[in-house]
Design a protein around this motif. Structure first.
Motif, PDB file in Angstrom:
ATOM      1  N   ALA A  35       0.830  -1.210   0.000  1.00 13.60           N
ATOM      2  CA  ALA A  35       0.000   0.000   0.000  1.00 13.60           C
ATOM      3  C   ALA A  35       0.862   1.255   0.000  1.00 13.60           C
ATOM      4  O   ALA A  35       0.588   2.214  -0.729  1.00 13.60           O
ATOM      5  CB  ALA A  35      -0.937  -0.007   1.205  1.00 13.60           C
ATOM      6  N   ALA A  36       1.916   1.254   0.819  1.00 13.95           N
ATOM      7  CA  ALA A  36       2.794   2.427   0.877  1.00 13.95           C
ATOM      8  C   ALA A  36       3.468   2.662  -0.471  1.00 13.95           C
ATOM      9  O   ALA A  36       3.568   3.804  -0.940  1.00 13.95           O
ATOM     10  CB  ALA A  36       3.840   2.242   1.971  1.00 13.95           C
ATOM     11  N   GLU A  44       3.085   5.888  -3.019  1.00 13.14           N
ATOM     12  CA  GLU A  44       4.273   6.595  -3.512  1.00 13.14           C
ATOM     13  C   GLU A  44       4.237   6.689  -5.035  1.00 13.14           C
ATOM     14  O   GLU A  44       4.592   7.723  -5.617  1.00 13.14           O
ATOM     15  CB  GLU A  44       5.539   5.865  -3.066  1.00 13.14           C
ATOM     16  CG  GLU A  44       5.839   5.992  -1.575  1.00 13.14           C
ATOM     17  CD  GLU A  44       6.998   5.110  -1.151  1.00 13.14           C
ATOM     18  OE1 GLU A  44       7.571   4.419  -2.031  1.00 13.14           O
ATOM     19  OE2 GLU A  44       7.333   5.098   0.046  1.00 13.14           O
ATOM     20  N   LEU A  45       3.810   5.612  -5.675  1.00 13.55           N
ATOM     21  CA  LEU A  45       3.703   5.603  -7.132  1.00 13.55           C
ATOM     22  C   LEU A  45       2.654   6.605  -7.603  1.00 13.55           C
ATOM     23  O   LEU A  45       2.889   7.386  -8.536  1.00 13.55           O
ATOM     24  CB  LEU A  45       3.340   4.192  -7.606  1.00 13.55           C
ATOM     25  CG  LEU A  45       3.081   3.986  -9.102  1.00 13.55           C
ATOM     26  CD1 LEU A  45       4.331   4.312  -9.912  1.00 13.55           C
ATOM     27  CD2 LEU A  45       2.637   2.550  -9.368  1.00 13.55           C
ATOM     28  N   MET A  53       1.798  10.843 -10.138  1.00 12.33           N
ATOM     29  CA  MET A  53       0.818  11.112 -11.196  1.00 12.33           C
ATOM     30  C   MET A  53      -0.431  11.769 -10.624  1.00 12.33           C
ATOM     31  O   MET A  53      -1.539  11.227 -10.719  1.00 12.33           O
ATOM     32  CB  MET A  53       0.483   9.817 -11.944  1.00 12.33           C
ATOM     33  CG  MET A  53       0.232   8.617 -11.058  1.00 12.33           C
ATOM     34  SD  MET A  53       0.125   7.049 -11.996  1.00 12.33           S
ATOM     35  CE  MET A  53       1.854   6.708 -12.333  1.00 12.33           C
ATOM     36  N   PRO A  54      -0.281  12.955 -10.021  1.00 14.31           N
ATOM     37  CA  PRO A  54      -1.426  13.620  -9.379  1.00 14.31           C
ATOM     38  C   PRO A  54      -2.537  13.987 -10.354  1.00 14.31           C
ATOM     39  O   PRO A  54      -3.691  14.146  -9.948  1.00 14.31           O
ATOM     40  CB  PRO A  54      -0.796  14.871  -8.755  1.00 14.31           C
ATOM     41  CG  PRO A  54       0.449  15.115  -9.553  1.00 14.31           C
ATOM     42  CD  PRO A  54       0.955  13.752  -9.907  1.00 14.31           C
ATOM     43  N   ARG A 105       4.932  -1.866 -12.888  1.00 16.11           N
ATOM     44  CA  ARG A 105       4.396  -1.040 -11.809  1.00 16.11           C
ATOM     45  C   ARG A 105       3.169  -0.262 -12.284  1.00 16.11           C
ATOM     46  O   ARG A 105       2.224  -0.067 -11.524  1.00 16.11           O
ATOM     47  CB  ARG A 105       5.466  -0.082 -11.291  1.00 16.11           C
ATOM     48  CG  ARG A 105       6.634  -0.785 -10.617  1.00 16.11           C
ATOM     49  CD  ARG A 105       7.104  -0.033  -9.411  1.00 16.11           C
ATOM     50  NE  ARG A 105       6.080   0.086  -8.390  1.00 16.11           N
ATOM     51  CZ  ARG A 105       6.109   0.999  -7.423  1.00 16.11           C
ATOM     52  NH1 ARG A 105       7.105   1.870  -7.368  1.00 16.11           N
ATOM     53  NH2 ARG A 105       5.158   1.048  -6.508  1.00 16.11           N
ATOM     54  N   GLN A 106       3.181   0.179 -13.539  1.00 12.82           N
ATOM     55  CA  GLN A 106       1.992   0.842 -14.069  1.00 12.82           C
ATOM     56  C   GLN A 106       0.791  -0.102 -14.044  1.00 12.82           C
ATOM     57  O   GLN A 106      -0.351   0.332 -13.863  1.00 12.82           O
ATOM     58  CB  GLN A 106       2.241   1.310 -15.503  1.00 12.82           C
ATOM     59  CG  GLN A 106       3.242   2.440 -15.645  1.00 12.82           C
ATOM     60  CD  GLN A 106       3.358   2.906 -17.084  1.00 12.82           C
ATOM     61  OE1 GLN A 106       2.357   3.130 -17.760  1.00 12.82           O
ATOM     62  NE2 GLN A 106       4.584   3.045 -17.567  1.00 12.82           N
ATOM     63  N   ALA A 107       1.061  -1.390 -14.213  1.00 19.16           N
ATOM     64  CA  ALA A 107      -0.023  -2.375 -14.224  1.00 19.16           C
ATOM     65  C   ALA A 107      -0.786  -2.386 -12.906  1.00 19.16           C
ATOM     66  O   ALA A 107      -1.985  -2.693 -12.876  1.00 19.16           O
ATOM     67  CB  ALA A 107       0.539  -3.764 -14.519  1.00 19.16           C
ATOM     68  N   GLU A 108      -0.105  -2.047 -11.807  1.00 22.63           N
ATOM     69  CA  GLU A 108      -0.779  -1.991 -10.509  1.00 22.63           C
ATOM     70  C   GLU A 108      -1.874  -0.927 -10.519  1.00 22.63           C
ATOM     71  O   GLU A 108      -2.926  -1.094  -9.899  1.00 22.63           O
ATOM     72  CB  GLU A 108       0.244  -1.694  -9.406  1.00 22.63           C
ATOM     73  CG  GLU A 108       1.313  -2.777  -9.258  1.00 22.63           C
ATOM     74  CD  GLU A 108       2.454  -2.354  -8.348  1.00 22.63           C
ATOM     75  OE1 GLU A 108       2.411  -1.206  -7.835  1.00 22.63           O
ATOM     76  OE2 GLU A 108       3.383  -3.149  -8.141  1.00 22.63           O
ATOM     77  N   VAL A 109      -1.628   0.174 -11.233  1.00 20.28           N
ATOM     78  CA  VAL A 109      -2.618   1.246 -11.325  1.00 20.28           C
ATOM     79  C   VAL A 109      -3.666   0.915 -12.383  1.00 20.28           C
ATOM     80  O   VAL A 109      -4.855   1.199 -12.205  1.00 20.28           O
ATOM     81  CB  VAL A 109      -1.934   2.589 -11.642  1.00 20.28           C
ATOM     82  CG1 VAL A 109      -2.947   3.727 -11.669  1.00 20.28           C
ATOM     83  CG2 VAL A 109      -0.830   2.883 -10.622  1.00 20.28           C
TER      84      VAL A 109
END
Length: 212
Positions: free
Chosen positions: A52-53, A57-58, A62-63, A113-117
């Motif tokens: 989760a942390a 952070e990721l 990308m706000p 890592r993008q795949a997580e989003v």
């Protein structure tokens, strides 16, 4: 044996029994770890500690994915480029994927890592498609949300408790406690859902209109 060791062994034993129940009675094949528990509820997760942390952070990189004006503008660009018969939710889905990809390129974020989003975006898309069941088209300038669609959105909100949300799956009760799947990005997914409604309908999310 120290008290700490005894507690660890007891926790491990409970987690083992819990996973046996999840596998046999619920059909969850992959093991889950106990992420948090209290006398009434057990939250389980398929992710390792610290996920989760790292996810937050990721997402901090990308706000724009959580800025309503940016999301609506990206949706409108996609809808203009799409055929008139394209679904509005599909346009939102494509636009947010593109925003993610562009952020990944700017910050050299690996695709894994993008795949997580992306998984979170896809989950929100599925909910948005269920809520906007009339499947509005990009070229339908006269579209307004049907009363049933507003009700569907509000019904989802009505089922929410302060510590449980639309993206939490309940597996059932085990040894006297409710067992739920912990989604580390659930609070952010709710923001995406509200922004998706705004982009696809051009109206505030129903909860905002009622002051909820």
């Amino acid at each position: 044996m120290t008290a700490h060791t005894a507690a660890m062994q007891a926790a491990g034993s409970f987690e083992h029994r819990l996973n046996e129940w999840l596998r046999a009675d619920v059909g969850v094949d992959l093991p889950r770890r106990v992420a948090r528990e209290d006398p009434r509820r057990v939250l389980v997760s398929k992710f390792e500690p610290g996920f989760a942390a790292r996810l937050h952070e990721l997402l901090d990189l990308m706000p724009e994915l959580f800025d309503e004006a940016s999301v609506v503008a990206a949706y409108e660009r996609e809808a203009l480029e799409a055929t008139p018969g394209a679904g509005r939710v599909d346009c939102w889905h494509t636009a947010t994927h593109r925003m993610l990809r562009e952020a990944g390129e700017r910050h050299a974020i690996p695709d894994l890592r993008q795949a997580e989003v992306r998984t979170g975006i896809d989950s929100v898309c599925a909910v948005l498609q269920a809520v906007l069941w009339s499947d509005p088209r990009a070229g339908d300038a006269g579209y307004t949300p049907a009363a049933g669609e507003v009700t569907a959105y509000l019904d989802g909100l009505a089922r929410l408790a302060p510590d449980v949300d639309l993206f939490t799956r309940t597996y059932g009760e085990f040894e006297g406690r409710l067992v739920q799947n912990h989604c580390p990005g659930a609070s952010l997914a709710r923001v995406m859902l509200a922004q998706g409604w705004r982009a696809c309908t051009g109206t505030p999310p129903p909860g905002e209109r009622t002051g909820a």
